[in-house]
Design an enzyme around this catalytic site. Structure first.
Site, short mmCIF file in Angstrom:
data_model
loop_
_atom_site.label_atom_id
_atom_site.label_comp_id
_atom_site.label_asym_id
_atom_site.label_seq_id
_atom_site.Cartn_x
_atom_site.Cartn_y
_atom_site.Cartn_z
N HIS A 11 0.72 -0.97 0.04
CA HIS A 11 0.20 -0.06 0.16
C HIS A 11 0.93 1.53 -0.11
CE1 HIS A 11 -4.37 -1.43 1.16
NE2 HIS A 11 -3.71 -2.42 0.26
N HIS A 70 -1.84 -12.82 -2.31
CA HIS A 70 -2.02 -13.59 -1.38
C HIS A 70 -2.11 -15.03 -1.07
CE1 HIS A 70 -5.94 -10.61 -2.89
NE2 HIS A 70 -4.89 -9.99 -1.92
#
Length: 728
Positions: free
Chosen positions: A92, A259
């Site tokens: 992020h 993920h």
């Protein structure tokens, strides 16, 4: 009388109604004066690159490895390992990057500041940075927050068995928020279709934005506007990731690779979550999102509202993401917080619980995960990765490195022992200089030949400007080094006047070839150097034409890139849609031209005075695209005079918009009505905007000519060398 009423500081500076409140459409110059020495606590003598080079990086990494599995009661680690949290933090930090203007990214540690520190998508990353504080405190100035955030993401991957592609330091911290346009919405996560929507037409995302909603890094994991449609979500993913410089293969690798680790958090309703850091009380000490749901942490944590663990190996690199993606059929369900997610039909509970080793869960996925299976192009890549784990690992390693280093610019800025040796096309590589450089006498000889070649001051200056002004201080791309102005796509850009450019380059190449052929000992001049040197010669001649003898600084050392070293698609984003310094607009835009000028100046790292003197000088040197007469307020063209300012400020001239174009103006003699000049909004703003007029008055004064020439030469030299990181 209350104590508050007695307070003598009731009208303290900054508390009143601002100019922006009164005049919301006023041109804002503040973005040109961010990150000054006044906000930097390090002092003018601090050199971060030198400090980082002395850092024991291996020691930092050992401390980070230890941190990964040292769970803290105030924010416990999922599965006993902070790896997933730190991967998200690094992702992020870097993931705000967008190609359209090069802004965002990890390069300045902006995740520490508003608005990013309080975006909904960054919920609870405040805890990740607090976990890092003891390490940052230990190593102090030797490692920036910007570098530490990315390094921690790398170490998180390595500590869970993944081999990364490498790491480069060199991201110096800034000390205040960037003023970046993140969208017009007034509500976090506002859906599309509203009055301030970033979408128009057939879901066309506004430039330069990349994220789909205000406060998201990428896409909505529940699907477009929360609609759990994996195929529709794939369209958003493809558009958003492309705007962040990723192709389909890199996109699949990043989503599946990221993920593989960790989990999402949605243990209870979002109504339990408190204010974000910037809105929290002072006693919270910069932490936000305090949850009233049970313990508010660990198994009770609420972040995105989704409750998904993708793999059976959330703290170990594996290929289980694809095994689960293709190994089950999926049915729509909702998280405990009410968010759309998917669960494997009829599956056994094989996924470990993050805190209770006696519990297992059925496999779960996000809508955007299923896009990798149900979008045809993504599925093809995903199945190849599923069948070829080594290809997947290599693709993820490379995509992660690109994600976390994309905004750093050329390899010359990379620092540290883990910089990968392989040169990558997206780094805009430039060959190393492998020959002796020209000296001052050679430069003088070449300038004389350039001035005798028949090329005009206007041609020399506009060509050098076109080459150098592609630079973006945001992601450190562009600039004159590499001489890519002679290559596709730059040679064909409308703003670069392809026919004139080809003729100028042909003449300069002939001068270069003759010079290099006459040298002994291998001395050469690159075309990149000669383009800049020719521009300097043009400025010197223009100053001479105005009665001033100046020598424009010149530092050789540029090299010429090849077409094979140039990614045409990637380079295309540098094409100017507006360059006020050349009075150029590619089309009609909702944003006024003067706002686009300030945006361009900010990308060139210019201050308001630098922007002012540079534009005034380029006008009288005839640098406009298409030899436009707009803003050429002089009868002595190609002489470096302050005539632009003198004539703009002349009260004998009255300005009115033309009938044909409201953005073009005619300046007529007040007494006779005779047409004197034409100008654009970019020209006239230096007389209409109070701050810019004040600067124009400095350069339009009777005693300003010498200062004008000196200041123009200084800022010209600055722009010509913006990409010369080898000179720093």
């Amino acid at each position: 009388m209350s104590n508050e009423a007695k307070c003598p500081f009731h009208q303290a500076a900054g508390n009143g109604t601002s100019n922006r409140d009164w005049w919301p459409n006023q041109l804002d110059l503040s973005i040109l004066h961010r990150h000054s020495s006044l906000s930097d606590p390090m002092g003018k003598d601090f050199n971060y690159a030198q400090a980082f080079e002395k850092l024991d990086l291996a020691a930092v990494k050992r401390d980070l490895h230890a941190l990964m599995t040292t769970s803290q009661d105030w924010w416990p680690a999922d599965f006993g390992h902070y790896g997933g949290l730190f991967i998200r933090m690094a992702w992020h930090s870097a993931g705000t990057y967008r190609t359209a203007d090069g802004r965002g990214g990890a390069g300045e540690g902006q995740q520490r500041f508003a608005p990013l520190n309080s975006w909904p998508d960054n919920a609870n990353l405040d805890k990740a940075r607090r976990l890092l504080w003891p390490i940052k405190q230990k190593y102090g100035r030797a490692i920036s927050w910007a570098d530490l955030l990315i390094l921690t993401g790398n170490v998180a991957l390595e500590s869970m068995g993944f081999k990364t592609f490498g790491f480069a330091g060199g991201r110096a911290d800034t000390w205040e928020p960037e003023d970046v346009y993140w969208g017009s919405e007034k509500i976090w996560l506002e859906l599309s279709g509203g009055p301030n929507s970033r979408y128009s037409g057939d879901r066309q995302l506004e430039n330069p934005l990349a994220a789909v909603q205000m406060g998201l890094i990428y896409v909505n994991p529940e699907g477009p506007d929360g609609n759990p449609d994996p195929v529709a979500a794939a369209r958003d993913i493809r558009d958003t990731f492309a705007r962040m410089a990723m192709n389909d293969e890199e996109t699949v690798a990043l989503i599946a690779g990221g993920h593989t680790f960790g989990k999402t958090h949605g243990a209870g309703p979002a109504s339990n979550v408190g204010a974000e850091p910037e809105a929290a009380g002072i006693e919270a000490q910069g932490l936000g999102w305090k949850s009233a749901y049970r313990t508010g942490k660990g198994a009770d944590a609420i972040t995105s509202g989704l409750e998904v663990t993708w793999t059976t190996t959330p703290t170990q690199w594996s290929h289980n993401f694809f095994e689960n993606l293709f190994g089950y059929e999926w049915e729509l369900t909702k998280s405990p917080a009410g968010a759309h997610q998917w669960v494997a039909k009829g599956a056994d509970a094989v996924i470990p619980d993050a805190f209770d080793p006696s519990k297992k869960h059925r496999p779960t996925m996000l809508t955007t995960d299923l896009s990798l299976r149900f979008d045809p192009a993504y599925e093809k890549i995903s199945r190849r990765f599923h069948e070829n784990p080594e290809q997947f690992a290599d693709a993820f390693a490379r995509a992660w490195f690109k994600l976390t280093h994309r905004d750093m610019g050329p390899r010359a800025r990379y620092l540290g022992p883990e910089v990968p040796a392989e040169v990558l096309l997206w780094q805009d590589p430039i060959p190393a200089v492998d020959h002796p450089l020209i000296d001052a006498a050679d430069a003088a000889e070449l300038k004389a030949k350039v001035l005798a070649s028949g090329l005009t001051v206007s041609q020399l200056v506009s060509t050098a400007w076109a080459a150098a002004s592609t630079f973006r201080g945001s992601d450190k791309r562009g600039g004159a080094n590499g001489a890519r102005i002679r290559l596709a796509p730059q040679k064909d850009w409308e703003a670069n006047q392809p026919e004139q450019l080809a003729a100028v380059l042909e003449t300069l190449e002939a001068i270069r070839t003759a010079f290099n052929g006459a040298q002994r000992g291998g001395k050469q001049v690159s075309l990149a150097d000669l383009i800049v040197l020719a521009g300097c010669a043009g400025v010197e001649q223009a100053a001479k034409n105005a009665g001033h003898a100046v020598t424009v600084p010149f530092a050789p050392g540029r090299a010429d890139a090849s077409q094979e070293q140039t990614d045409v698609e990637s380079m295309a984003v540098l094409e100017p849609v507006a360059d006020g310094f050349r009075n150029y607009l590619k089309g009609k835009y909702r944003v006024p031209a003067e706002v686009l000028l300030v945006d361009k100046a900010q990308l060139l790292t210019l201050s308001a005075p630098e922007m002012t003197v540079l534009l005034g000088g380029l006008r009288v040197l005839g640098a406009n695209v298409g030899q436009s007469r707009h803003g050429v307020f002089t009868a002595r063209e190609q002489a470096l005079t302050n005539d632009f300012f003198v004539n703009l400020l002349d009260m004998g001239t009255e300005w009115k918009p033309t009938a044909a174009d409201a953005d073009v103006f005619e300046g007529r003699d007040r007494a006779t009505g005779a047409l004197k000049w034409t100008g654009t909004r970019v020209d006239l703003v230096f007389g209409s905007h109070s701050q810019l007029r004040a600067l124009a008055e400095v350069y339009g004064s009777a005693d300003a000519q010498e200062k004008f020439v000196r200041d123009f030469v200084a800022v010209w030299n600055k722009v010509m060398n913006l990409d010369r990181f080898d000179l720093a």
